[in-house]
Design a protein around this motif. Structure first.
Motif, mmCIF file in Angstrom:
data_model
loop_
_atom_site.group_PDB
_atom_site.id
_atom_site.type_symbol
_atom_site.label_atom_id
_atom_site.label_comp_id
_atom_site.label_asym_id
_atom_site.label_seq_id
_atom_site.Cartn_x
_atom_site.Cartn_y
_atom_site.Cartn_z
ATOM 1 N N HIS B 102 0.834 -1.203 0.000
ATOM 2 C CA HIS B 102 0.000 0.000 0.000
ATOM 3 C C HIS B 102 0.873 1.259 0.000
ATOM 4 N N ASP B 103 2.076 1.146 -0.542
ATOM 5 C CA ASP B 103 3.016 2.270 -0.612
ATOM 6 C C ASP B 103 3.449 2.748 0.767
ATOM 7 N N GLY B 104 3.371 1.868 1.748
ATOM 8 C CA GLY B 104 3.867 2.218 3.072
ATOM 9 C C GLY B 104 5.308 1.761 3.225
ATOM 10 N N ALA B 105 5.889 2.074 4.355
ATOM 11 C CA ALA B 105 7.273 1.690 4.615
ATOM 12 C C ALA B 105 7.448 1.456 6.102
ATOM 13 N N ALA B 106 8.367 0.576 6.431
ATOM 14 C CA ALA B 106 8.722 0.351 7.824
ATOM 15 C C ALA B 106 10.236 0.255 7.913
ATOM 16 N N VAL B 107 10.804 0.967 8.856
ATOM 17 C CA VAL B 107 12.254 0.982 9.013
ATOM 18 C C VAL B 107 12.593 0.749 10.476
ATOM 19 N N ASP B 108 13.548 -0.146 10.705
ATOM 20 C CA ASP B 108 13.996 -0.413 12.066
ATOM 21 C C ASP B 108 14.759 0.806 12.593
ATOM 22 N N VAL B 109 14.251 1.378 13.681
ATOM 23 C CA VAL B 109 14.932 2.527 14.289
ATOM 24 C C VAL B 109 15.224 2.247 15.770
ATOM 25 N N SER B 110 15.471 0.970 16.063
ATOM 26 C CA SER B 110 15.659 0.583 17.462
ATOM 27 C C SER B 110 16.797 1.349 18.128
ATOM 28 N N ALA B 111 17.823 1.685 17.344
ATOM 29 C CA ALA B 111 18.974 2.367 17.930
ATOM 30 C C ALA B 111 18.775 3.875 17.999
ATOM 31 N N GLN B 112 17.631 4.338 17.498
ATOM 32 C CA GLN B 112 17.457 5.796 17.423
ATOM 33 C C GLN B 112 17.081 6.406 18.770
ATOM 34 N N ARG B 113 16.344 5.666 19.566
ATOM 35 C CA ARG B 113 15.852 6.249 20.809
ATOM 36 C C ARG B 113 15.983 5.252 21.947
ATOM 37 N N THR B 114 16.170 5.780 23.130
ATOM 38 C CA THR B 114 16.141 4.963 24.332
ATOM 39 C C THR B 114 15.094 5.565 25.260
ATOM 40 N N ALA B 115 14.585 4.766 26.171
ATOM 41 C CA ALA B 115 13.447 5.217 26.982
ATOM 42 C C ALA B 115 13.856 5.444 28.426
ATOM 43 N N VAL B 116 13.365 6.526 28.972
ATOM 44 C CA VAL B 116 13.563 6.852 30.381
ATOM 45 C C VAL B 116 12.182 6.974 31.006
ATOM 46 N N ARG B 117 11.981 6.289 32.106
ATOM 47 C CA ARG B 117 10.690 6.329 32.790
ATOM 48 C C ARG B 117 10.803 7.298 33.950
ATOM 49 N N LEU B 118 9.870 8.217 34.028
ATOM 50 C CA LEU B 118 9.866 9.200 35.108
ATOM 51 C C LEU B 118 8.566 9.051 35.870
ATOM 52 N N ARG B 119 8.674 8.770 37.166
ATOM 53 C CA ARG B 119 7.480 8.513 37.986
ATOM 54 C C ARG B 119 7.555 9.304 39.282
ATOM 55 N N GLY B 120 6.422 9.447 39.884
ATOM 56 C CA GLY B 120 6.382 10.055 41.209
ATOM 57 C C GLY B 120 5.485 11.275 41.231
ATOM 58 N N ARG B 121 5.146 11.708 42.440
ATOM 59 C CA ARG B 121 4.171 12.796 42.536
ATOM 60 C C ARG B 121 4.757 14.123 42.084
ATOM 61 N N HIS B 122 6.102 14.236 42.000
ATOM 62 C CA HIS B 122 6.697 15.476 41.497
ATOM 63 C C HIS B 122 7.018 15.399 40.009
ATOM 64 N N ALA B 123 6.646 14.290 39.365
ATOM 65 C CA ALA B 123 7.095 14.077 37.986
ATOM 66 C C ALA B 123 6.649 15.217 37.069
ATOM 67 N N ARG B 124 5.406 15.618 37.188
ATOM 68 C CA ARG B 124 4.900 16.653 36.285
ATOM 69 C C ARG B 124 5.582 17.998 36.562
ATOM 70 N N ALA B 125 5.759 18.305 37.823
ATOM 71 C CA ALA B 125 6.430 19.564 38.159
ATOM 72 C C ALA B 125 7.869 19.566 37.662
ATOM 73 N N LEU B 126 8.500 18.406 37.726
ATOM 74 C CA LEU B 126 9.881 18.307 37.241
ATOM 75 C C LEU B 126 9.929 18.564 35.740
ATOM 76 N N LEU B 127 9.035 17.928 35.000
ATOM 77 C CA LEU B 127 9.020 18.137 33.549
ATOM 78 C C LEU B 127 8.719 19.595 33.209
ATOM 79 N N ALA B 128 7.823 20.184 33.993
ATOM 80 C CA ALA B 128 7.388 21.545 33.679
ATOM 81 C C ALA B 128 8.526 22.547 33.791
ATOM 82 N N THR B 129 9.595 22.199 34.510
ATOM 83 C CA THR B 129 10.703 23.140 34.607
ATOM 84 C C THR B 129 11.472 23.232 33.298
ATOM 85 N N GLY B 130 11.231 22.299 32.373
ATOM 86 C CA GLY B 130 12.003 22.364 31.130
ATOM 87 C C GLY B 130 11.190 22.093 29.887
#
Lengths: 93, 199
Positions: B102-130
């Motif tokens: 269907h003229d689509g494409a798929a490309v392996d980009v496993s090395a392009q990004r890594t994941a960081v999990r941010l949790r906790g009740r201050h998580a949103r406030a922490l993100l909001a600083t940047g």
């Protein structure tokens, strides 16, 4: 900071965007038939209006899609944004 | 299987610092998983549903869970498909087989990004600083995503809950160290008052 409304992502900060010059500059139908001067006019010469100006912008830090915007060059205010392929909307500057 | 990706964890030198974060904040460097960039033209979106396992999210800046991972909207014809149980080349091949006709494409980009999990009740406030986006759960609750900048880093931000306490940040590995240092620095203001803790 000024917010620019991406047609897909909504309002985002200006630093997420990249400017792409004048919009609606059509590629010549038969480039090989152009004289050097005509080609140079296509490549280098752009409008420089005072007021509403249709431009290309890219949401480079977001969805990385190109879109068009009408911006007032006097005030830097964005008057309209629209997707590629859509006609330039009528806006009062 | 996450252990099919033999890559040194880029954040392993920050794990001690992560462990010393103030109460109400938790950062975990997640194991690397298979990631594929999926491009499907409008009108053929349904062709990917079988392999992906769920319908591709069409609303901008959203993500949905799928078996083994998630699908993130990256653009009007672009998605990021993750899979923790599949080898990257197998994920790429399966997606490509489904959408290529269907003229689509798929490309392996496993090395392009890594994941960081941010949790906790201050998580949103922490993100909001940047991060300039409105991260309040009423507009950025579970299922919302955003490609934006956090600090100086381009990230894909995923909201995992409706309380603003659980986020996944996808970041380029070469920026992950900087992002981790930035998060650790931003977390200092959530230290309880008292003698300054050694960083």
């Amino acid at each position: 900071m000024q917010l620019i409304r991406c047609p897909w992502c909504g309002p985002r900060e200006e630093v997420e965007f990249h400017y792409g010059g004048q919009a609606h500059v059509a590629y010549p139908d038969d480039p090989a038939a152009l004289t050097d001067e005509q080609w140079a006019r296509y490549v280098f010469f752009r409008d420089n209006p005072k007021g509403a100006f249709a431009e290309r912008w890219s949401h480079s830090a977001g969805c990385r899609r190109w879109f068009n915007a009408v911006r007032d060059t006097r005030t830097y205010r964005f008057l309209a944004v629209y997707k590629p392929g859509e006609a330039r909307p009528e806006v009062a500057s | 299987m996450a252990d099919t990706l033999h890559r040194s964890p880029v954040l392993r030198h920050r794990e001690d610092a992560f462990a010393r974060l103030p109460e109400g904040l938790e950062i975990v460097a997640e194991p690397d998983v298979a990631l594929a960039d999926l491009r499907v033209p409008e009108g053929a979106v349904a062709s990917a549903t079988g392999v992906v396992g769920v319908a591709l999210p069409l609303e901008p800046n959203t993500w949905v869970a799928r078996p083994g991972g998630q699908v993130v909207w990256l653009g009007p014809d672009e998605w990021l498909v993750s899979d923790a149980d599949e080898r990257p080349e197998a994920l790429e091949a399966a997606l490509r087989a489904a959408v290529a006709p269907h003229d689509g494409a798929a490309v392996d980009v496993s090395a392009q990004r890594t994941a960081v999990r941010l949790r906790g009740r201050h998580a949103r406030a922490l993100l909001a600083t940047g991060c300039a986006l409105d991260l309040h759960p009423s507009v950025f609750g579970a299922g919302r995503s955003a490609q934006t900048t956090l600090g100086l880093v381009g990230v894909v931000l995923l909201a995992l809950d409706d309380r603003g306490e659980d986020y996944r940040i996808l970041v380029r590995p070469s920026f992950a160290g900087y992002l981790a240092d930035w998060l650790l620095d931003a977390a200092v203001e959530f230290e309880p008052p008292g003698p300054a803790a050694a960083l």
